[in-house]
Write a protein that holds these residues in place. Structure first.
Motif, PDB file in Angstrom:
ATOM      1  N   LEU A 129    -103.259 -26.523  81.096  1.00  0.00           N
ATOM      2  CA  LEU A 129    -102.453 -27.100  80.234  1.00  0.00           C
ATOM      3  C   LEU A 129    -101.001 -27.071  80.613  1.00  0.00           C
ATOM      4  CD1 LEU A 129    -102.260 -27.900  77.291  1.00  0.00           C
ATOM      5  CD2 LEU A 129    -101.925 -25.406  76.767  1.00  0.00           C
ATOM      6  N   VAL A 130    -100.385 -28.429  80.317  1.00  0.00           N
ATOM      7  CA  VAL A 130     -98.765 -28.535  80.636  1.00  0.00           C
ATOM      8  C   VAL A 130     -98.257 -28.966  78.960  1.00  0.00           C
ATOM      9  CG1 VAL A 130     -97.065 -29.970  81.723  1.00  0.00           C
ATOM     10  CG2 VAL A 130     -99.394 -29.252  82.993  1.00  0.00           C
ATOM     11  N   GLU A 131     -97.368 -28.160  78.787  1.00  0.00           N
ATOM     12  CA  GLU A 131     -96.786 -28.218  77.491  1.00  0.00           C
ATOM     13  C   GLU A 131     -95.174 -28.895  77.643  1.00  0.00           C
ATOM     14  OE1 GLU A 131     -98.596 -25.619  74.318  1.00  0.00           O
ATOM     15  OE2 GLU A 131     -97.650 -24.479  75.737  1.00  0.00           O
ATOM     16  N   ASN A 132     -94.915 -29.818  76.745  1.00  0.00           N
ATOM     17  CA  ASN A 132     -93.552 -29.928  77.012  1.00  0.00           C
ATOM     18  C   ASN A 132     -93.206 -30.877  78.091  1.00  0.00           C
ATOM     19  OD1 ASN A 132     -92.798 -29.004  74.221  1.00  0.00           O
ATOM     20  ND2 ASN A 132     -92.603 -26.945  75.294  1.00  0.00           N
ATOM     21  N   SER A 133     -94.033 -31.337  78.569  1.00  0.00           N
ATOM     22  CA  SER A 133     -93.877 -32.118  79.870  1.00  0.00           C
ATOM     23  C   SER A 133     -94.998 -33.151  79.863  1.00  0.00           C
ATOM     24  CB  SER A 133     -93.754 -31.280  81.013  1.00  0.00           C
ATOM     25  OG  SER A 133     -93.424 -32.045  82.236  1.00  0.00           O
ATOM     26  N   ASP A 134     -94.808 -34.211  80.880  1.00  0.00           N
ATOM     27  CA  ASP A 134     -96.130 -35.120  80.982  1.00  0.00           C
ATOM     28  C   ASP A 134     -96.462 -35.493  82.589  1.00  0.00           C
ATOM     29  OD1 ASP A 134     -93.858 -36.438  81.886  1.00  0.00           O
ATOM     30  OD2 ASP A 134     -94.277 -38.488  80.801  1.00  0.00           O
ATOM     31  N   ASN A 135     -96.104 -34.405  83.288  1.00  0.00           N
ATOM     32  CA  ASN A 135     -96.372 -34.376  84.618  1.00  0.00           C
ATOM     33  C   ASN A 135     -96.544 -33.105  85.165  1.00  0.00           C
ATOM     34  OD1 ASN A 135     -93.675 -33.417  86.112  1.00  0.00           O
ATOM     35  ND2 ASN A 135     -93.056 -34.800  84.601  1.00  0.00           N
ATOM     36  N   TYR A 136     -97.443 -33.043  86.473  1.00  0.00           N
ATOM     37  CA  TYR A 136     -97.571 -31.965  87.178  1.00  0.00           C
ATOM     38  C   TYR A 136     -97.490 -32.347  88.752  1.00  0.00           C
ATOM     39  CZ  TYR A 136    -100.426 -27.858  88.988  1.00  0.00           C
ATOM     40  OH  TYR A 136    -100.697 -26.681  89.556  1.00  0.00           O
ATOM     41  N   THR A 137     -96.986 -31.371  89.405  1.00  0.00           N
ATOM     42  CA  THR A 137     -96.735 -31.725  90.619  1.00  0.00           C
ATOM     43  C   THR A 137     -97.583 -30.729  91.526  1.00  0.00           C
ATOM     44  OG1 THR A 137     -94.428 -32.104  90.356  1.00  0.00           O
ATOM     45  CG2 THR A 137     -94.779 -31.793  92.504  1.00  0.00           C
ATOM     46  N   LEU A 138     -98.111 -31.541  92.648  1.00  0.00           N
ATOM     47  CA  LEU A 138     -99.041 -30.968  93.770  1.00  0.00           C
ATOM     48  C   LEU A 138     -98.227 -30.649  95.236  1.00  0.00           C
ATOM     49  CD1 LEU A 138    -102.071 -33.029  93.296  1.00  0.00           C
ATOM     50  CD2 LEU A 138    -101.983 -30.689  92.567  1.00  0.00           C
ATOM     51  N   ASN A 139     -97.773 -29.655  95.434  1.00  0.00           N
ATOM     52  CA  ASN A 139     -96.864 -29.270  96.612  1.00  0.00           C
ATOM     53  C   ASN A 139     -97.753 -29.112  97.832  1.00  0.00           C
ATOM     54  OD1 ASN A 139     -94.491 -29.121  94.885  1.00  0.00           O
ATOM     55  ND2 ASN A 139     -95.103 -27.164  94.242  1.00  0.00           N
ATOM     56  N   GLY A 140     -97.260 -29.973  98.661  1.00  0.00           N
ATOM     57  CA  GLY A 140     -97.751 -29.674 100.148  1.00  0.00           C
ATOM     58  C   GLY A 140     -99.197 -30.300 100.023  1.00  0.00           C
ATOM     59  N   ILE A 141     -99.460 -31.308  99.706  1.00  0.00           N
ATOM     60  CA  ILE A 141    -100.897 -31.748  99.506  1.00  0.00           C
ATOM     61  C   ILE A 141    -101.510 -31.629 100.902  1.00  0.00           C
ATOM     62  CG2 ILE A 141    -100.624 -33.966  99.656  1.00  0.00           C
ATOM     63  CD1 ILE A 141    -102.484 -34.379  97.171  1.00  0.00           C
ATOM     64  N   SER A 142    -102.984 -31.130 100.770  1.00  0.00           N
ATOM     65  CA  SER A 142    -103.790 -31.126 102.269  1.00  0.00           C
ATOM     66  C   SER A 142    -104.859 -32.405 101.948  1.00  0.00           C
ATOM     67  CB  SER A 142    -104.342 -29.667 102.161  1.00  0.00           C
ATOM     68  OG  SER A 142    -105.405 -29.484 101.276  1.00  0.00           O
ATOM     69  N   ARG A 143    -105.565 -32.505 103.269  1.00  0.00           N
ATOM     70  CA  ARG A 143    -106.346 -33.594 103.288  1.00  0.00           C
ATOM     71  C   ARG A 143    -107.646 -33.095 102.391  1.00  0.00           C
ATOM     72  NH1 ARG A 143    -107.387 -32.704 109.696  1.00  0.00           N
ATOM     73  NH2 ARG A 143    -105.168 -32.648 109.561  1.00  0.00           N
ATOM     74  N   GLU A 144    -107.845 -31.838 102.219  1.00  0.00           N
ATOM     75  CA  GLU A 144    -108.992 -31.234 101.442  1.00  0.00           C
ATOM     76  C   GLU A 144    -108.589 -31.927 100.003  1.00  0.00           C
ATOM     77  OE1 GLU A 144    -107.535 -29.555 103.314  1.00  0.00           O
ATOM     78  OE2 GLU A 144    -109.070 -29.162 105.072  1.00  0.00           O
ATOM     79  N   ALA A 145    -107.467 -32.144  99.313  1.00  0.00           N
ATOM     80  CA  ALA A 145    -107.183 -32.328  98.187  1.00  0.00           C
ATOM     81  C   ALA A 145    -107.592 -33.849  97.948  1.00  0.00           C
ATOM     82  CB  ALA A 145    -105.841 -32.059  97.871  1.00  0.00           C
ATOM     83  N   SER A 146    -107.947 -34.651  98.724  1.00  0.00           N
ATOM     84  CA  SER A 146    -108.502 -35.948  98.318  1.00  0.00           C
ATOM     85  C   SER A 146    -109.723 -36.026  97.324  1.00  0.00           C
ATOM     86  CB  SER A 146    -109.103 -36.721  99.531  1.00  0.00           C
ATOM     87  OG  SER A 146    -107.939 -36.856 100.486  1.00  0.00           O
ATOM     88  N   GLY A 147    -109.517 -36.826  96.480  1.00  0.00           N
ATOM     89  CA  GLY A 147    -110.753 -36.964  95.256  1.00  0.00           C
ATOM     90  C   GLY A 147    -110.094 -37.449  94.064  1.00  0.00           C
ATOM     91  N   GLU A 148    -110.934 -37.454  92.896  1.00  0.00           N
ATOM     92  CA  GLU A 148    -110.505 -37.680  91.506  1.00  0.00           C
ATOM     93  C   GLU A 148    -109.871 -36.655  90.794  1.00  0.00           C
ATOM     94  OE1 GLU A 148    -112.947 -40.816  88.255  1.00  0.00           O
ATOM     95  OE2 GLU A 148    -113.682 -38.529  88.712  1.00  0.00           O
ATOM     96  N   TYR A 149    -108.799 -37.082  90.066  1.00  0.00           N
ATOM     97  CA  TYR A 149    -108.120 -36.403  89.217  1.00  0.00           C
ATOM     98  C   TYR A 149    -108.069 -36.984  87.943  1.00  0.00           C
ATOM     99  CZ  TYR A 149    -106.227 -33.984  93.458  1.00  0.00           C
ATOM    100  OH  TYR A 149    -106.565 -33.156  94.508  1.00  0.00           O
ATOM    101  N   LYS A 150    -108.043 -36.084  86.614  1.00  0.00           N
ATOM    102  CA  LYS A 150    -107.833 -36.713  85.427  1.00  0.00           C
ATOM    103  C   LYS A 150    -106.663 -35.992  84.600  1.00  0.00           C
ATOM    104  CE  LYS A 150    -113.007 -37.455  85.271  1.00  0.00           C
ATOM    105  NZ  LYS A 150    -114.208 -37.061  84.616  1.00  0.00           N
ATOM    106  N   CYS A 151    -106.348 -36.530  83.484  1.00  0.00           N
ATOM    107  CA  CYS A 151    -105.485 -35.962  82.476  1.00  0.00           C
ATOM    108  C   CYS A 151    -106.062 -36.494  81.122  1.00  0.00           C
ATOM    109  CB  CYS A 151    -104.038 -36.330  82.595  1.00  0.00           C
ATOM    110  SG  CYS A 151    -103.645 -38.249  82.112  1.00  0.00           S
ATOM    111  N   SER A 152    -105.750 -35.709  79.944  1.00  0.00           N
ATOM    112  CA  SER A 152    -105.957 -35.981  78.642  1.00  0.00           C
ATOM    113  C   SER A 152    -105.019 -35.448  77.849  1.00  0.00           C
ATOM    114  CB  SER A 152    -107.611 -35.305  78.380  1.00  0.00           C
ATOM    115  OG  SER A 152    -107.403 -34.228  78.304  1.00  0.00           O
ATOM    116  N   LEU A 153    -105.119 -35.997  76.405  1.00  0.00           N
ATOM    117  CA  LEU A 153    -104.189 -35.353  75.467  1.00  0.00           C
ATOM    118  C   LEU A 153    -104.833 -33.942  75.169  1.00  0.00           C
ATOM    119  CD1 LEU A 153    -104.122 -38.381  73.002  1.00  0.00           C
ATOM    120  CD2 LEU A 153    -102.591 -37.775  74.853  1.00  0.00           C
ATOM    121  N   ALA A 154    -103.747 -33.100  74.926  1.00  0.00           N
ATOM    122  CA  ALA A 154    -104.094 -31.695  74.736  1.00  0.00           C
ATOM    123  C   ALA A 154    -104.806 -31.524  73.283  1.00  0.00           C
ATOM    124  CB  ALA A 154    -102.690 -30.790  74.541  1.00  0.00           C
TER     125      ALA A 154
END
Length: 559
Positions: A282-307
């Motif tokens: 859950l991210v409040e008072n913001s509309d973004n989320y940062t993945l730091n130092g992404i790895s090759r294993e992080a490939s795949g599908e990502y989702k977001c929705s209204l809280a």
């Protein structure tokens, strides 16, 4: 005469008169002085006796205001009510009423009495007042999409007649329908009789109304006023959610990748759920989320929705580019001349990279040697490129071998007193040169395994000179015969004297042979001449006897 005047007054007070003209209508301004002309301002008759002003009371009875006799100039106020202090008359017999109010909206009559007639001129007075103010109340901050929302209430206060209020959008009148509701109202002040008009607008907005300008318009016989109310922000719930990946054109392993969830509602939602490889954050008072130092294993599908509505969601796939490069050779690789060499490249990547090779900075093909030479030595760099990723791996190839002398030569120096010996060899590491003679100068050159060593010497006797080359792997020796420069000089001089003597002898022999040939020729010529002369004298044949011919041949052989 006075008796007649009082009689006429009595008759007037009793309400009797001979003629009544048509009613005239005039307007006056609230709070100002109203000027009511008598007989539209026409001059009175010559036989005027007096003029009297009266008005019609609320109960229909007549009320006296004032009277002025002809040529007197001074009116007599007859009123005993509110008008006593507010009425007066001018030189044209017009009635003046100060501080006009709505109570003065009634009929005032000018009665003109002359020696021959009595005329009445009624005048209906109407009092106008423009609104004291046009204001906007309860103005909304926002409008709701597809929902009737109060825009505001427009108020035009204390007017007469009452002001009319209308509403416009983008300068066009609004008409009551399913999207527009207008609620008018009017309030009358019992003390002043002035009207206050108000109107409330309710409007069901659309997204396209975000730039619309609403206005209320107050319309009055004396003035029109407009108040702008817009534009308004339009609020509406989100209908669509999108997920944006904010990064470079391609995502490379190790990058920071930001996921941005966007909803089309207004105001934009401030809280979201992000679904990250099995995690729900859950991210409040913001509309973004940062993945730091992404790895090759992080490939795949990502989702977001209204809280507050997880059914409203969006997804994106992330592909992480990566590249690993390694060689079967690394560091410094030492090989012997004539050996074979091959290099294998190991790649692990998200796609097929472009691979290239350089040797000492110049492009070459992938190293593959069946028989190494010294010229193959150098720094080899392998470069792999994929989606903006660049990887380098390198090794240094050193081809070694024991020295081998390729040639040993001698030359006479330009001064003819020295000789220059040149020993050429191949070998790695760089070979050392050793000569069996002393020398006065030397010149050394070495490149790509090829070495040349030149020395300058002055041999005073015939010598056998050796050149020895060596390095850690072995050595090679070669010899050369070098003659004394002094002996060569003497031999060269003797050779020149023998050559001169031989030349003289040859010349003498040639000259002698030429002389003998000339003498023989001369004798032969004389003989032939004498023979021809003898035959002419004797008459014998030219050929002569056979004996004479034989003697002549013997003489020729003797010569």
């Amino acid at each position: 005469m006075n008796t007649l005047v009082f009689l006429l007054l009595a008759l007037v007070s009793a309400g009797t008169h001979d003629q009544v003209s048509g009613t005239e209508k005039i307007t006056g301004l609230y709070g100002e002085t109203v000027v009511i002309p008598c007989n539209r301002g026409d001059p009175p008759p010559r036989d005027l006796m007096f003029i009297k002003w009266k008005y019609e009371k609320d109960d229909g009875s007549a009320g006296d205001l004032l009277i002025v006799q002809a040529n007197s100039g001074q009116p007599t106020v007859q009123s005993t009510d509110d008008y006593a202090d507010r009425v007066s008359i001018d030189d044209k017999y017009s009635l003046l009423i100060s501080q006009a109010s709505l109570k003065d909206q009634k009929t005032f009559t000018c009665m003109v009495v002359s020696g021959t007639n009595l005329m009445e001129y009624p005048v209906l007075v109407v009092i106008y007042k423009k609104p004291s103010s046009v204001t906007l109340m309860d103005k909304s901050d926002v409008l709701q999409k597809d929902k009737l929302t109060s825009v505001g209430t427009c108020v035009a206060a204390d007017a007469n007649p009452a002001a009319k209020i209308t509403w416009t959008k983008n300068r066009k009148p609004l008409v009551v329908d399913g999207k527009v509701t207008i609620t008018p109202s009017m309030k009358l002040d019992p003390a002043t009789g002035l009207s206050t008009t108000s109107s409330t607008l309710q409007y069901a907005a659309t997204k396209e109304d975000v730039d619309s300008v609403f206005a209320c318009v107050s319309t009055h016989v004396l003035t029109n006023q407009t108040i702008d109310l817009g534009p308004f922000p339009i609020h509406y719930p989100s209908e669509k959610v999108s997920l944006e990946i904010t990064s470079k054109v391609s995502i490379i392993e190790g990058d920071n990748v930001t996921l941005k969830c966007h909803a089309d509602g207004n105001p934009p939602p401030s809280s979201f759920f992000f679904y990250l490889k099995g995690q729900k954050i859950l991210v409040e008072n913001s509309d973004n989320y940062t993945l730091n130092g992404i790895s090759r294993e992080a490939s795949g599908e990502y989702k977001c929705s209204l809280a507050d509505d997880e059914k409203m969601q969006a997804s994106q796939s992330i592909s992480v580019s990566y590249l690993d490069l390694s060689l079967s050779l690394s560091g410094q690789v030492v090989k012997t001349v004539g050996d074979t060499l091959s290099v294998s490249v190991d790649k692990s990547s998200s796609g097929e990279p472009k691979v290239s090779w350089t040797k000492n900075g110049k492009a070459v093909s992938q190293p593959e040697f069946s028989k190494l030479t010294y010229a193959d030595s150098g720094v080899y760099v392998c470069e792999a490129v994929l989606s903006g990723i660049v990887q380098h791996q390198s090794f240094e190839l050193v081809v070694e071998g024991k020295p081998v002398i390729k040639s040993l030569t001698k030359l006479r120096a330009a001064d003819a007193k020295h000789k220059v010996l040149s020993c050429e060899a191949e070998g790695v590491p760089e070979p050392r040169f050793q000569w069996s003679v002393n020398h006065t100068g030397e010149d050394i050159f070495y490149n790509n395994g090829k070495a040349t060593h030149k020395i300058t010497m002055e041999p005073r006797e015939n010598l056998t000179v050796s050149c020895t080359v060596s390095n850690k792997l072995g050595e090679d020796v070669r010899t050369i015969n070098v003659s004394s420069v002094f002996k060569e000089k003497n031999e060269n001089q003797g050779s020149r004297e023998d050559f001169q003597d031989q030349s003289k002898l040859i010349v003498g022999v040639v000259v002698g042979l030429l002389v003998i040939a000339a003498v023989v020729g001369l004798f032969y010529w004389l003989y032939m001449k004498n023979r021809r002369q003898g035959s002419w004298k004797t008459g014998e044949k030219e050929m002569g006897t056979s004996e004479e011919s034989k003697k002549l041949e013997e003489n020729n052989h003797t010569v």
